[in-house]
Each structure stands twice: as C-alpha cells, then as structure tokens.
Motif scaffolding. Structure first.
Motif, PDB file in Angstrom:
ATOM      1  N   PRO A 126       0.840  -1.201   0.000  1.00 12.85           N
ATOM      2  CA  PRO A 126       0.000   0.000   0.000  1.00 12.85           C
ATOM      3  C   PRO A 126       0.872   1.248   0.000  1.00 12.85           C
ATOM      4  O   PRO A 126       1.936   1.262   0.627  1.00 12.85           O
ATOM      5  N   VAL A 127       0.408   2.264  -0.701  1.00  5.47           N
ATOM      6  CA  VAL A 127       1.207   3.477  -0.784  1.00  5.47           C
ATOM      7  C   VAL A 127       0.253   4.662  -0.968  1.00  5.47           C
ATOM      8  O   VAL A 127      -0.779   4.539  -1.629  1.00  5.47           O
ATOM      9  N   ASP A 128       0.591   5.782  -0.331  1.00  2.00           N
ATOM     10  CA  ASP A 128      -0.257   6.968  -0.457  1.00  2.00           C
ATOM     11  C   ASP A 128      -0.130   7.514  -1.887  1.00  2.00           C
ATOM     12  O   ASP A 128       0.976   7.701  -2.379  1.00  2.00           O
ATOM     13  N   PRO A 129      -1.284   7.783  -2.553  1.00  2.00           N
ATOM     14  CA  PRO A 129      -1.201   8.211  -3.955  1.00  2.00           C
ATOM     15  C   PRO A 129      -0.522   9.565  -4.133  1.00  2.00           C
ATOM     16  O   PRO A 129       0.116   9.796  -5.167  1.00  2.00           O
TER      17      PRO A 129
ATOM     18  N   PRO B  67       3.765   9.292  -1.673  1.00  2.00           N
ATOM     19  CA  PRO B  67       4.230   7.917  -1.507  1.00  2.00           C
ATOM     20  C   PRO B  67       5.452   7.853  -0.593  1.00  2.00           C
ATOM     21  O   PRO B  67       6.320   8.725  -0.667  1.00  2.00           O
TER      22      PRO B  67
ATOM     23  N   TYR C 292      -3.577   1.306 -14.121  1.00  2.00           N
ATOM     24  CA  TYR C 292      -2.354   0.686 -13.598  1.00  2.00           C
ATOM     25  C   TYR C 292      -1.526   0.127 -14.762  1.00  2.00           C
ATOM     26  O   TYR C 292      -2.065  -0.409 -15.734  1.00  2.00           O
TER      27      TYR C 292
ATOM     28  N   HIS D 152       1.286  11.015 -12.103  1.00  2.00           N
ATOM     29  CA  HIS D 152       0.892  10.371 -10.852  1.00  2.00           C
ATOM     30  C   HIS D 152       2.150  10.323  -9.990  1.00  2.00           C
ATOM     31  O   HIS D 152       3.177   9.796 -10.424  1.00  2.00           O
TER      32      HIS D 152
ATOM     33  N   VAL E 252       3.178   8.492  -7.643  1.00  2.00           N
ATOM     34  CA  VAL E 252       3.782   7.169  -7.431  1.00  2.00           C
ATOM     35  C   VAL E 252       4.554   6.733  -8.676  1.00  2.00           C
ATOM     36  O   VAL E 252       5.701   6.272  -8.590  1.00  2.00           O
TER      37      VAL E 252
ATOM     38  N   LEU F 172       2.184  -1.883  -6.405  1.00  2.00           N
ATOM     39  CA  LEU F 172       2.036  -0.680  -5.578  1.00  2.00           C
ATOM     40  C   LEU F 172       0.561  -0.308  -5.599  1.00  2.00           C
ATOM     41  O   LEU F 172       0.013   0.037  -6.645  1.00  2.00           O
ATOM     42  N   ASP F 173      -0.083  -0.415  -4.437  1.00  2.00           N
ATOM     43  CA  ASP F 173      -1.522  -0.163  -4.353  1.00  2.00           C
ATOM     44  C   ASP F 173      -1.772   1.242  -3.823  1.00  2.00           C
ATOM     45  O   ASP F 173      -1.624   1.498  -2.640  1.00  2.00           O
ATOM     46  N   ALA F 174      -2.143   2.144  -4.731  1.00  2.00           N
ATOM     47  CA  ALA F 174      -2.423   3.528  -4.328  1.00  2.00           C
ATOM     48  C   ALA F 174      -3.907   3.840  -4.502  1.00  2.00           C
ATOM     49  O   ALA F 174      -4.285   4.997  -4.692  1.00  2.00           O
TER      50      ALA F 174
ATOM     51  N   THR G 258      -7.206   4.871  -9.775  1.00  2.00           N
ATOM     52  CA  THR G 258      -6.480   5.858 -10.579  1.00  2.00           C
ATOM     53  C   THR G 258      -7.374   7.083 -10.782  1.00  2.00           C
ATOM     54  O   THR G 258      -8.545   7.064 -10.421  1.00  2.00           O
TER      55      THR G 258
END
Ligand code: TXA
Ligand code: MG
Length: 346
Positions: free
Chosen positions: A4-7, A10, A36, A124, A126, A169-171, A174
């Motif tokens: 998980p990552v902050d969009p 990150p 993605y 984006h 990330v 990487l789950d942000a 989209t």
C-alpha cells in the motif's frame, strides 16, 4: 506482493523497494493517473519479454515507455524541436507521443519491431517517483490480461495477474480511469491513434489540426495499421455487452421479453426491471473513472447480457465511446429492431 502506498505522498521506503525490483529485472504493477501499468526496466530485454508473456500480449503490439520528463525521453526517442517544446508544456499528463526511436539501447521487443516508439510522462506521484528512483525509463502496458478491461485498482491487477507480477504498488483507484491519449507525431498533420483524457480540443490547441482516423472513434477495422494495438480485441468482459443508443428502459424491456436476464450499466437512473444495475456515473469524468470497474462488475453477476448506455462523443466522451464500442465488439443498437437482431445473434 501488494504494497500500500499513499497516492499523493508515496513513502520513500515503498518506492525504494519497488525500484529495486525494477532494477533487478522484476515486474512492478504501479498506478498512473490513467490506469495501472505493468512495468519493467526498458533496458532489460528479458523483463520486457516477460511483460508480453504474463499479459499474453501478441509480440507485434508495442509497449509505451514511461519517462520522468523530456530529457529522459530523449535517451530513446527523437524529439524534433517543436515536439520537445510541446511536451515541455504538457507533461506530465495523460498524453503519449509516438515518435522515431533513437539509439541502439532500446530492445526490439519493446517496440514490436517498429522504427517508432511511444513515450509518456505520467502525472501520478507514485509513477513519477518510481521512474526517478529506478533511474531508467519503464516500459509498461496496462496491467491486465490482453483483451480484458484495463485495471483502475490494485484489485483489478490481482484479478488478472496474481502470481505473475513481483510487486504491486496499491495507491487506490487511478484518477482518470481510461488510458492516455496517443498521438503519432511522425506524420503531419499528427494522427490521433487513441482518444483519451487529453481531449481533441486540447490537442488542437497544442498541435493544430489533427487527423482523426475512423478507428480512433472506435469504428471498424483500420485501413492501414497505424497502431498495431487497434486490431486486437479490447476491454471486453466475458459476458456479451451491447451498446444502446436509445432509451435504456425500453432496451431492457426488449431483452427481457426475449427471455434474457439483463444487467445494465446505467448513467442516470437504475432500471428496476433489470436483474443487475451497475452505476456508470452522472458526468463524463465519473463515467470514465467507473467504466472498467463497471465492465468487470458485469462478470460478477449472473446475467446473460449487459446493456450499456451510450454517451455523447464530446471531450472525454470520445474516449469513453471508443472503449465501449470495443468492449461491445462493435454491437451498437440504435433502436429496438437492431437490438432484437443483435440479441438473436449472440
Ligand atoms: O494510459 C496509458 O497509456 C497506460 C498506462 C499504464 O500508461 N498504458 C497503456 O498501454 O494503455 P497499453 O499497452 O495498454 O496500450 C498501448 C497502446 C497499444 O495500443 C499499442 O499498440 C500502442 O499504444 N503503441 C505502442 N507503441 C506504439 C508505436 N510505436 N506506434 C503505434 N502505436 C503504438
Ligand atoms: Mg492495454
């Protein structure tokens, strides 16, 4: 592995781990502002081959190369003065340019043997941080199995590619939900190869007049294979889907009277008589964001057929209709009779 990552902000830790996977020749699924992507170092031929393999993508359908800016694009693409100037103004953003490739470092497999290369700088955080940290351009198609709707969430990536990708990487979702606009700038006037979030009006403003071939509108077969991707099946759920250009309520009645269980992808109001209702959204930007989730959602229902309300082909609506025509395999019913004929042929 799902990270998980902050969009918007990150963590450096997550990006460092993902970049090391890229640099070791692994595959990383990462969010862009559109959909993605399934990324590999562009200079690692083996890794790029694996991208084709896990997607089951035909080798003549080239990948888009993601860069952090114009100077990185120049490593592998010819950017004549006017093109570089335009890109300096519009990147990062959902706009991909097809131009001549440059130098000998780019593996053939990335461009499917073409003399041209598609480059884009994603807006984006990330994606940008991943490219910067890796220090190499990242070749990345959409992270779905070939032919399926593109992924707009990490869950979509898992549905299609679980076990075949080294890190995701789950942000979250989209931003735009449909893939970038692609323009071929090796021709004058430039040719729109795929409509996207960067609209026709915006393109006219930065590039002047454009050629918009019928296939970019999602119709028929291209006379000339301007873009290899256009000849393949795209965006399709397993269930048959029909685009509807008249009252969706009437269309549902027609389909039900013929004995079909119907799922609708609706814009305004639910259709009570339908077995399943999936909301597309009110305005065109919401529809774009929800589109691929809605198409995937249809396969989770037990209906026989999906009916989708057509949208006006203005602004991002051109891109939505391009995806919908393909998702529906060209099945577009403009009135009841046409719908009856289409349903009878399913
Ligand atoms: O928004 C996007 O563009 C996403 C994200 C991940 O960046 N990527 C994406 O990639 O949609 P993909 O592989 O699903 O679609 C790339 C399209 C294909 O239709 C391909 O044929 C076309 O770009 N393409 C790539 N290189 C090309 C080239 N040299 N000439 C013409 N078309 C090209
Ligand atoms: Mg794709």
């Amino acid at each position: 592995m799902l990270v998980p990552v902050d969009p918007l902000r990150p963590s450096e830790e997550a990006i460092t781990v993902a970049a090391s996977v890229i640099n070791r020749g692994g595959l990383v699924a990462f969010p862009t502002e559109t959909v993605y992507g399934l990324g590999a170092s562009v200079y690692n031929e083996e890794a790029c081959r694996r991208v084709f393999k896990v997607k089951s993508r035909p080798p003549d359908n080239p990948l888009i190369v993601h860069v952090e800016g114009v100077s990185m694009a120049k490593e592998l693409a010819e950017l004549p003065g006017w093109v570089g100037e335009v890109l300096e103004r519009v990147w990062p953003g959902p706009l991909t340019f097809v131009t001549w490739k440059r130098g000998g470092r780019l593996p053939e497999v990335v461009t499917g043997g073409l003399e041209t290369v598609a480059v884009r700088c994603p807006a984006h955080p990330v994606a940008l941080e991943l490219i910067r940290k890796s220090g190499v351009p990242i070749a990345a198609p959409s992270a779905n199995k070939a032919g399926r709707p593109s992924p707009t969430t990490a869950e979509h990536v898992l549905e299609d590619l679980d076990g075949d990708v080294d890190l995701i990487l789950d942000a979250g979702p989209t931003f735009f939900g449909i893939e970038s606009t692609i323009v071929d700038v090796t021709r004058r006037p430039p040719v729109l190869l795929r409509p996207g979030p960067f609209t026709e009006n915006e393109l006219n403003r930065i590039l002047g007049p454009l050629e918009i071939p019928v296939f970019a509108r999602g119709h028929g077969e291209p006379r000339i294979a301007y873009s290899p991707g256009v000849k393949y099946k795209h965006y399709a759920p397993e269930k048959p889907v029909v685009l509807v250009g008249f009252s969706i309520n009437e269309a549902v009645r027609v389909a039900r009277s013929l004995g079909y269980r119907v799922g609708v992808l609706f814009r305004g109001r639910r259709v009570e008589e339908a077995e399943a209702n999936i909301e597309l959204g009110g305005d065109l930007y919401s529809i774009a964001r929800n589109l691929f989730t809605a198409l995937r959602g249809l396969d989770k229902t037990s209906v026989d057929v999906g009916l989708v309300e057509a949208v006006e082909e203005k602004g991002i609506g051109l891109a939505i209709m391009n995806r919908l025509r393909k998702a529906c395999g060209g099945r577009f019913a403009r009135d009841r009779e046409e719908l009856r004929r289409i349903l009878a042929s399913l």
